[in-house]
Structure formats: structure tokens, C-alpha cells
Design an enzyme around this catalytic site. Structure first.
Site, PDB file in Angstrom:
ATOM      1  N   GLU A   1       4.399   0.852  -5.073  1.00  0.00           N
ATOM      2  CA  GLU A   1       4.994   1.996  -4.011  1.00  0.00           C
ATOM      3  C   GLU A   1       5.697   1.045  -3.085  1.00  0.00           C
ATOM      4  O   GLU A   1       5.231  -0.172  -2.714  1.00  0.00           O
ATOM      5  CB  GLU A   1       4.159   2.607  -3.260  1.00  0.00           C
ATOM      6  CG  GLU A   1       3.440   3.908  -4.124  1.00  0.00           C
ATOM      7  CD  GLU A   1       2.783   4.784  -3.219  1.00  0.00           C
ATOM      8  OE1 GLU A   1       2.833   4.996  -2.056  1.00  0.00           O
ATOM      9  OE2 GLU A   1       2.098   5.784  -3.970  1.00  0.00           O
TER      10      GLU A   1
ATOM     11  N   GLY B   1       0.926  -1.032  -0.092  1.00  0.00           N
ATOM     12  CA  GLY B   1      -0.051   0.033  -0.152  1.00  0.00           C
ATOM     13  C   GLY B   1       0.971   1.461   0.076  1.00  0.00           C
ATOM     14  O   GLY B   1       2.017   1.173  -0.270  1.00  0.00           O
ATOM     15  N   CYS B   2       0.415   2.159   0.492  1.00  0.00           N
ATOM     16  CA  CYS B   2       1.006   3.771   0.475  1.00  0.00           C
ATOM     17  C   CYS B   2       2.416   3.296   1.375  1.00  0.00           C
ATOM     18  O   CYS B   2       2.394   2.944   2.364  1.00  0.00           O
ATOM     19  CB  CYS B   2       0.212   4.665   1.046  1.00  0.00           C
ATOM     20  SG  CYS B   2       0.852   6.320   1.392  1.00  0.00           S
ATOM     21  N   PHE B   3       3.252   3.692   0.663  1.00  0.00           N
ATOM     22  CA  PHE B   3       4.779   3.468   1.384  1.00  0.00           C
ATOM     23  C   PHE B   3       5.234   4.207   2.472  1.00  0.00           C
ATOM     24  O   PHE B   3       5.902   3.953   3.142  1.00  0.00           O
ATOM     25  CB  PHE B   3       5.964   3.513   0.303  1.00  0.00           C
ATOM     26  CG  PHE B   3       6.117   4.719  -0.690  1.00  0.00           C
ATOM     27  CD1 PHE B   3       5.655   6.249  -0.210  1.00  0.00           C
ATOM     28  CD2 PHE B   3       6.658   4.533  -1.762  1.00  0.00           C
ATOM     29  CE1 PHE B   3       5.756   7.097  -0.955  1.00  0.00           C
ATOM     30  CE2 PHE B   3       6.639   5.738  -2.783  1.00  0.00           C
ATOM     31  CZ  PHE B   3       6.187   7.124  -2.173  1.00  0.00           C
ATOM     32  N   TRP B   4       4.376   5.342   2.850  1.00  0.00           N
ATOM     33  CA  TRP B   4       4.690   6.117   3.864  1.00  0.00           C
ATOM     34  C   TRP B   4       4.431   5.430   5.109  1.00  0.00           C
ATOM     35  O   TRP B   4       5.355   5.433   6.032  1.00  0.00           O
ATOM     36  CB  TRP B   4       4.135   7.502   4.119  1.00  0.00           C
ATOM     37  CG  TRP B   4       4.141   8.323   2.896  1.00  0.00           C
ATOM     38  CD1 TRP B   4       5.409   8.473   2.269  1.00  0.00           C
ATOM     39  CD2 TRP B   4       3.282   9.140   2.620  1.00  0.00           C
ATOM     40  NE1 TRP B   4       5.181   9.679   1.254  1.00  0.00           N
ATOM     41  CE2 TRP B   4       3.911  10.013   1.414  1.00  0.00           C
ATOM     42  CE3 TRP B   4       1.775   9.517   2.849  1.00  0.00           C
ATOM     43  CZ2 TRP B   4       3.122  11.147   0.644  1.00  0.00           C
ATOM     44  CZ3 TRP B   4       1.161  10.559   2.098  1.00  0.00           C
ATOM     45  CH2 TRP B   4       1.946  11.360   1.191  1.00  0.00           C
TER      46      TRP B   4
END
Length: 163
Positions: A59, A15-18
Site C-alpha cells: 500500500e 502501513g495502511c495508506f489512509w
């Protein structure tokens, strides 16, 4: 990096890499993390191009770790714990191939560990739906723009679990 020969690398897309990066940064034995892109068809993609969903990149988080302090198997446990591996091309509100779940392996040992880990999770009964996580050879890792690196720390957001 001091002692770099002692370190290994691992690559995970969840998912979102952050949030993925924030979770791995908390693991003892992880010495460095970076966010970027892997698994696509073009070289040196930008975040904006990857967000179109047309490059094939995911990502991805690069995890540099000290195997004397944390095992690859332990990193896999973190990976499975921080996202839903049963949703294809989606994590939470983020939808698209760039948010797919994948383990990008570098060595036959990483591949075997990832396959065994996924099989154990499938047999555990934890999920009622099939696991769709890809376990695929790593390709080039393209580091994302600097403003994405340590994003949560820059924004004053504490570590998070993305699940």
C-alpha cells in the site's frame, strides 16, 4: 495540473495508506496525494487482491510536491516520523507484505537522499532494533479505487499520525 513541470513525485509505503496519505496532505508544499499500490508482480491490482498478500504490492502513497516549498529530505523526515520502520511487514494491527515499510525512489538523487536519511536514523539510536525499510526503485504506481482516495475526509475523520 497548473505548473506541473515544477512539481516532483515521491512514493512511500508505511502501513495502511489512509493514515500515510493524511499525514502527507498536511505538509506545506505537498500539492496532491493519492493512494495505490507499488512493488508487486501483477498489473492493475485491486485492493481486494492486494489484501491477499499474494501480489507483492505494498500500500503506497504518491506524493506530488513543489520542491521550492518542501524538500524531498523533509518528506523523508515525515515518512520516518509517522511509522515504525523496524517492523517487517507490519504497522500496528496491520500485518502482511502489503503493509511493509518502503521508499520507492524515482531518481538517483532520491535514492541517495533516502539511503543517507536511513543511515542517519540508524546512527541516531532512536530505535533499539534494526531498520527494515526497503529503499527500492519505483515501479508502476497503480492508483487504488476511488473510495480509498481521501478516505479520512470522506468519513469525517481528521488528519492522524499513524504511529
Amino acid at each position: 495540473m497548473v505548473g506541473e513541470k515544477e512539481y516532483e513525485r515521491a512514493y512511500f509505503a508505511a502501513g495502511c495508506f489512509w493514515g500515510v496519505k493524511a499525514a502527507f496532505r498536511e505538509v506545506k508544499g505537498v500539492v496532491e496525494t493519492a493512494v495505490g499500490f507499488m512493488g508487486g508482480q501483477i498489473a492493475d491490482p485491486t485492493y481486494e487482491v492486494v489484501c491477499t498478500g499474494r501480489t507483492g504490492h505494498a500500500e503506497t502513497v504518491e506524493v506530488v510536491f513543489n520542491p521550492a516549498a518542501v524538500s524531498y529530505a523533509s518528506l523523508l523526515d515525515v515518512f520516518w516520523d509517522i511509522h515504525d520502520p523496524t517492523t517487517k511487514n507490519r504497522q500496528g494491527p496491520d500485518i502482511g507484505t502489503q503493509y511493509r515499510s518502503a521508499v520507492f525512489f524515482l531518481t538517483p538523487a532520491q535514492e541517495a537522499a533516502a539511503l543517507a536519511s536511513r543511515e542517519r536514523l540508524e546512527r541516531s539510536g532512536r530505535y533499539s532494533r534494526p531498520i527494515v525499510t526497503g529503499i527500492v526503485p519505483a515501479g508502476p504506481f497503480y492508483r487504488a479505487e476511488e473510495y480509498h482516495q481521501r478516505y479520512y475526509e470522506k468519513k469525517g475523520i481528521g488528519g492522524c499520525r499513524i504511529r
